[in-house]
Design a protein around this motif. Structure first.
Motif, PDB file in Angstrom:
ATOM      1  N   ILE A 163      30.105  33.110  38.952  1.00 35.95           N
ATOM      2  CA  ILE A 163      29.471  31.955  39.576  1.00 35.95           C
ATOM      3  C   ILE A 163      28.338  31.505  38.671  1.00 35.95           C
ATOM      4  CG2 ILE A 163      28.215  31.115  41.569  1.00 35.95           C
ATOM      5  CD1 ILE A 163      29.833  33.063  43.249  1.00 35.95           C
ATOM      6  N   VAL A 173      34.144  34.469  46.092  1.00 35.81           N
ATOM      7  CA  VAL A 173      35.134  33.555  45.516  1.00 35.81           C
ATOM      8  C   VAL A 173      36.290  33.448  46.495  1.00 35.81           C
ATOM      9  CG1 VAL A 173      36.664  33.158  43.569  1.00 35.81           C
ATOM     10  CG2 VAL A 173      34.469  34.278  43.204  1.00 35.81           C
ATOM     11  N   ILE A 174      36.537  32.263  47.005  1.00 32.71           N
ATOM     12  CA  ILE A 174      37.650  32.136  47.961  1.00 32.71           C
ATOM     13  C   ILE A 174      38.646  31.084  47.466  1.00 32.71           C
ATOM     14  CG2 ILE A 174      36.148  32.803  49.889  1.00 32.71           C
ATOM     15  CD1 ILE A 174      36.411  29.880  50.877  1.00 32.71           C
ATOM     16  N   VAL A 183      39.614  27.720  43.307  1.00 32.87           N
ATOM     17  CA  VAL A 183      38.718  28.623  44.011  1.00 32.87           C
ATOM     18  C   VAL A 183      37.365  27.953  44.222  1.00 32.87           C
ATOM     19  CG1 VAL A 183      39.746  30.824  43.361  1.00 32.87           C
ATOM     20  CG2 VAL A 183      38.158  29.708  41.804  1.00 32.87           C
ATOM     21  N   MET A 184      36.678  28.430  45.253  1.00 33.85           N
ATOM     22  CA  MET A 184      35.397  27.838  45.618  1.00 33.85           C
ATOM     23  C   MET A 184      34.398  28.965  45.844  1.00 33.85           C
ATOM     24  SD  MET A 184      34.891  25.505  48.991  1.00 33.85           S
ATOM     25  CE  MET A 184      34.422  26.683  50.227  1.00 33.85           C
ATOM     26  N   ASN A 185      33.136  28.643  45.658  1.00 32.81           N
ATOM     27  CA  ASN A 185      32.074  29.618  45.893  1.00 32.81           C
ATOM     28  C   ASN A 185      31.586  29.493  47.330  1.00 32.81           C
ATOM     29  OD1 ASN A 185      29.720  31.086  46.016  1.00 32.81           O
ATOM     30  ND2 ASN A 185      28.614  29.833  44.525  1.00 32.81           N
ATOM     31  N   VAL A 215      41.948  37.504  45.786  1.00 37.24           N
ATOM     32  CA  VAL A 215      41.840  36.053  45.887  1.00 37.24           C
ATOM     33  C   VAL A 215      43.159  35.448  45.441  1.00 37.24           C
ATOM     34  CG1 VAL A 215      40.658  34.014  45.039  1.00 37.24           C
ATOM     35  CG2 VAL A 215      39.367  36.092  45.519  1.00 37.24           C
ATOM     36  N   GLY A 219      26.276  26.967  40.967  1.00 34.27           N
ATOM     37  CA  GLY A 219      27.057  27.354  42.133  1.00 34.27           C
ATOM     38  C   GLY A 219      28.551  27.210  41.941  1.00 34.27           C
ATOM     39  N   VAL A 250      36.731  21.893  43.339  1.00 38.87           N
ATOM     40  CA  VAL A 250      36.910  23.332  43.167  1.00 38.87           C
ATOM     41  C   VAL A 250      37.202  23.643  41.703  1.00 38.87           C
ATOM     42  CG1 VAL A 250      37.747  23.695  45.500  1.00 38.87           C
ATOM     43  CG2 VAL A 250      39.361  23.169  43.665  1.00 38.87           C
ATOM     44  N   ILE A 263      32.229  27.916  40.295  1.00 38.52           N
ATOM     45  CA  ILE A 263      32.914  29.108  39.788  1.00 38.52           C
ATOM     46  C   ILE A 263      33.498  28.791  38.419  1.00 38.52           C
ATOM     47  CG2 ILE A 263      34.915  30.589  40.150  1.00 38.52           C
ATOM     48  CD1 ILE A 263      34.383  30.270  43.142  1.00 38.52           C
TER      49      ILE A 263
END
Lengths: 725, 160
Positions: free
Chosen positions: A690, B66-67, B59-61, A678, A694, B46, A696
């Protein structure tokens, strides 16, 4: 079909072997519980039964010998002494090896097998006859008749009279069946009387040549079971009208059940022939298992009712222990899909909640109550699913005990493996991929680490070498340690070999640590001669590659004469961790709970300045440097909130530091999501997770946060300098 | 990188009419081939990555994965986007990994004849040359075709 059944068998074998190992280890450790012996006996017996069904003769032969010896122990005719336990342990290893060969193909070490068999034979009383096992066709639906044949049934079966009414339909003749042959087959079974019933035969003029008019009343007196009789008519089933009445059939059934009962409870009761019949038909659901045509009474795990009625004390005991819990095998990918789906479900919930809050409705109480229920359910599901993925390292460690035994036997040394932290939960993939490196390290530890018994005695150590295998969670990582109490790394030799092999220049000046790490250099092997055990041309570099492949690192530390310790640090890819949820500069973050010593809310008078920008927290008279997490991570607070909560953490080097965060919210289990791929490595962040909403959250790595914090790092240096002076 | 860009160029040219999704970033029109796009989501806050460069928003879920989310505008050297709910995140797959790109808004799906794609005229910005793989004219506006592989390099190079 047979393939999948066979897979199931091998999977079961693994569990059974595990149970065997566990039991034997318990006995070795002084457990004299008869139930432990029984459990092992049952496990080995199940393996034998299954192997018989698949025609795995080597496995059957070995398991049988093993089981026979154990039967003697069970019956109290033989004492479990140290020598026998060792033999049994080795036999259990061989059993595993045989199962592996049967599953994966390969060669059986015949010599070793024979040696063990011979050794086992010494314990078997003379009169014990060798059993032959009839492999049973599991792939095809087993004909009822097969189940009826119980080999070498010791008791004489009762004679039974069957009255059979047999009326063929015309289709029967159409398929080329001939009543005469059926009667002949029946005649072979016993005393047969056949009476033709021609009542339905019309007059000659009215007769249709293609019709069937004849019927027979048959009386058969036979010792064979009802199913055998039925089997005769198997091929004309549906082509005739058939009724078979046994004399006092009800009685026979009662007998059958009684026989079944006897089979499961008293070991010496001979299985009566109708038992198989009863098991086929009326017996309470027997858990799926290859049918075992075994004369031993424990052929099948007793169904609950029978067990309860069994006169033996064992049933009660087993219930106390809870017995093995039923398990379900699931493809890993399915679990992963579920984990992701649940994550989405929770996000979905929070979005719903948001939407409802935005609605222009005056009374949303009812909806909110339901929504709360939804949330709790979703959380339950999430926790449940996460628990599936993480597994304790216990089975892996148990397998390692076997490796150490094998290695000890091969080198003539005595070593025992002590497992610590068996219940540490690690991601399944990590466990699977740890097996090879651990095997290698343990073999090395036995082969090179632990000295020969006489050398150990000379050095004032116990004859038995001890290797400790431990697992623990440490600041967001899994730490696996293999520690032996052997001679330690022979540094002069290691250096010399490295020079000989051209790994380092001749005049290289190396620290002890650097020399130790030469073991991981490709193509390095210190064994004087290539032994059968380790040193197959591959060295510890393979181990290192495997660990690095898992995203981990491996270290060795060694004290001459005291032993060596290998430390494997693995990232918690998807592993479960207990974390403290905190907020730092409006961001939610997680701190691994393992690194937190204590938490406290600070007040101004606890904070002392040191120098220009150093601050110390006074805790009960001790001063600990404060490390502002936000500052260390390069985050800026938008609000005026101050970092007022301190997490006292201790680093690996024993240094203490107070991490300053804004607030503490919660303490919970989180699943670690690796940030590999990532983004690159981020100072201060170990991974991400997470959260329930929802979102992170970063999982912090206290070590590197402290390292990145100017205050704490400076303080550490100062203190070290002052300690030095 | 240059060679790779050319190859993609060729592919685009040989194809029949291809569909592109056009969107705006800092007031300029850009587009991506529709097959490169996995989904388009509305922007939601984010999680910030510490020590991240300005064009990495965080990062986002995405359904348990995780992206990373990039600000395309900042990536192109334009001003940083003030992300709000009106904005969109275009999820694309680069180097086999899902990546989110923040754009101002999605405009439409346009069908492009490969022959209509013009090479990027040389301008005095190396970045632009790398990131833009060609331009086309659509409804009298210039739409820039993004060279995704160049915009999102391998993750190691993104972080300092």
């Amino acid at each position: 079909m047979s393939g999948s059944i066979q897979d199931t068998f091998f999977e079961e074998c693994e569990e059974l072997l595990e149970a065997t190992d566990e039991g034997l280890t318990a006995i070795e450790g002084g457990d004299h519980d008869p139930e432990t012996v029984n459990a092992i006996f049952r496990a080995v017996h199940s393996i034998k039964g299954g192997a018989g069904a698949f025609g795995l003769d080597d496995l059957v032969a070995f398991a049988h010998r093993f089981e026979t010896v154990f039967d003697e122990v069970r019956a109290g005719r033989m004492e479990l002494d140290g020598k026998l336990i060792q033999l049994l342990l080795r036999s259990s290893d061989q059993l595993s090896a045989l199962v592996e060969v049967a599953r994966d193909g390969g060669e059986i070490d015949e010599a070793h097998n024979d040696t063990l068999l011979a050794a086992l034979d010494e314990y078997i009383p003379e009169e014990e006859e060798d059993l032959t096992f009839e492999p049973m066709g599991l792939g095809a639906p087993a004909p009822v008749a097969d189940l009826g044949i119980v080999p070498e049934a010791p008791a004489e079966p009762q004679e039974e009279t069957y009255r059979i009414r047999f009326q063929p339909l015309k289709e029967m003749y159409g398929t080329g069946n001939e009543p005469f042959f059926l009667f002949q087959a029946l005649k072979d079974m016993g005393d047969l009387t056949v009476k033709l019933d021609e009542n339905e035969l019309p007059g000659f003029d009215a007769m249709d040549m293609s019709e069937s008019y004849l019927a027979w009343d048959i009386t058969l007196v036979t010792k064979d079971s009802r199913s055998m009789v039925e089997a005769v008519f198997e091929f004309v089933e549906g082509l005739c009208e058939l009724s078979i009445d046994g004399e006092g059939d009800a009685e026979a059934e009662a007998n059958a059940l009684a026989a079944l009962d006897a089979m499961f409870s008293t070991p010496d009761a001979p299985p009566a022939p109708p038992a198989a019949d009863a098991a086929e038909g009326e017996a309470p659901a027997v858990p799926f298992e290859p049918p075992v045509p075994a004369p031993e009474p424990e052929a099948k795990p007793a169904p609950a009712e029978e067990k309860a009625s069994a006169p033996k004390a064992e049933s009660g005991k087993q219930e106390q222990r809870g017995g093995p819990k039923p398990t379900l095998r699931v493809e890993l990918e399915r679990v992963d899909r579920l984990i992701n789906a649940v994550g989405e479900l929770i996000i979905n919930h929070s979005m719903l909640a948001q939407q409802i809050a935005n609605l222009d409705v005056s009374d949303t109480r009812d909806v909110e109550t339901e929504l709360e229920g939804f949330k709790n359910l979703a959380r339950d599901i999430q926790e449940g699913v996460m628990a599936i993925r993480a597994q304790p390292v216990k089975p892996l460690f148990q397998r390692m005990a076997r490796i150490v035994r094998e290695a000890s036997a091969a080198t003539g040394k005595t070593c025992k493996l002590v497992n610590v932290g068996e219940n540490t939960e690690v991601d399944k993939t990590v466990i699977e991929r740890l097996s090879d490196p651990l095997t290698h390290i343990l073999r090395n530890a036995v082969d090179h680490g632990v000295e020969k018994p006489e050398d150990r005695e000379a050095a004032g150590k116990s004859k038995v070498g001890e290797i400790q295998l431990s697992a623990s969670h440490r600041s967001g990582s899994v730490c696996i340690e293999i520690k032996d109490d052997g001679a330690g790394v022979n540094r002069p030799r290691v250096k010399q070999i490295a020079i000989e092999k051209g790994l380092i220049p001749e005049n290289a000046e190396l620290t002890d640590g650097e020399i130790d790490n030469l073991l991981f250099a490709p193509g390095f092997s210190t064994a004087k001669e290539v032994s059968n055990l380790s040193g197959r041309g591959v060295g510890m570099d393979v181990v290192k590659n495997a660990v690095t492949g898992l995203g981990g690192r491996i270290n060795i530390s060694s004290t001459p004469g005291k032993g060596s310790t290998f430390t494997i640090i693995l990232p918690l890819t998807l592993a479960v961790m207990d974390g403290m949820v905190v907020s730092v500069a409006d961001q939610t973050m997680v701190v691994p709970i393992t690194s937190i010593v204590e938490t406290m809310r600070g007040s101004d008078d606890m904070i002392n300045s040191l120098g220009a920008d150093g601050t110390l927290l006074s805790i009960r008279g001790n001063f600990v440097p404060i490390c502002d997490v936000a500052g260390s991570l390069g985050l800026y607070r938008e609000s005026d909130q101050q970092a007022g909560v301190y997490l006292l953490v201790e680093t690996e080097t024993g240094q203490r530091c107070a991490l300053a965060v804004d607030d503490i919210h919660d303490q919970r289990q989180v699943v670690i999501k690796s940030l590999d791929g990532v983004c690159g490595e981020i100072a201060g962040v170990a991974a991400a997770t997470i959260l329930g909403d929802g979102k992170i959250a970063m999982i912090l790595d206290p070590e590197s946060i402290i390292a990145a914090s100017p205050t704490a790092a400076a303080f550490d240096t100062e203190r070290r300098m002052s300690n030095a002076s | 990188m240059q060679a790779e860009a050319k190859q993609t160029d060729q592919e685009v040219k040989h194809a029949e009419h291809s569909e592109f999704v056009s969107f705006t970033v800092a007031g300029q029109a850009f587009c991506l081939k529709i097959t490169q796009i996995r989904e388009i989501r509305r922007w939601s806050p984010v999680t910030i990555l510490p020590h991240a460069p300005a064009d990495v928003l965080g990062v986002m879920n995405l359904r348990g994965a995780v992206i990373p989310i990039y600000d395309l505008s900042a990536r192109f050297g334009l001003q940083q986007t003030e992300a709000s709910e009106r904005n969109v995140v275009i999820v694309v797959s680069v180097h086999g990994k899902p990546v989110g790109l923040l754009a101002e808004s999605v405009s439409e799906i346009i069908s492009i004849n490969p022959d209509d794609i013009q090479d990027t005229p040389p301008v005095d910005s190396r970045n632009t040359m790398e990131y833009i793989q060609g331009i086309i004219s659509h409804d009298d506006t210039m739409v820039r075709i993004i060279n995704l592989d160049a915009v999102i390099s391998a993750p190691e190079q993104v972080m300092p």
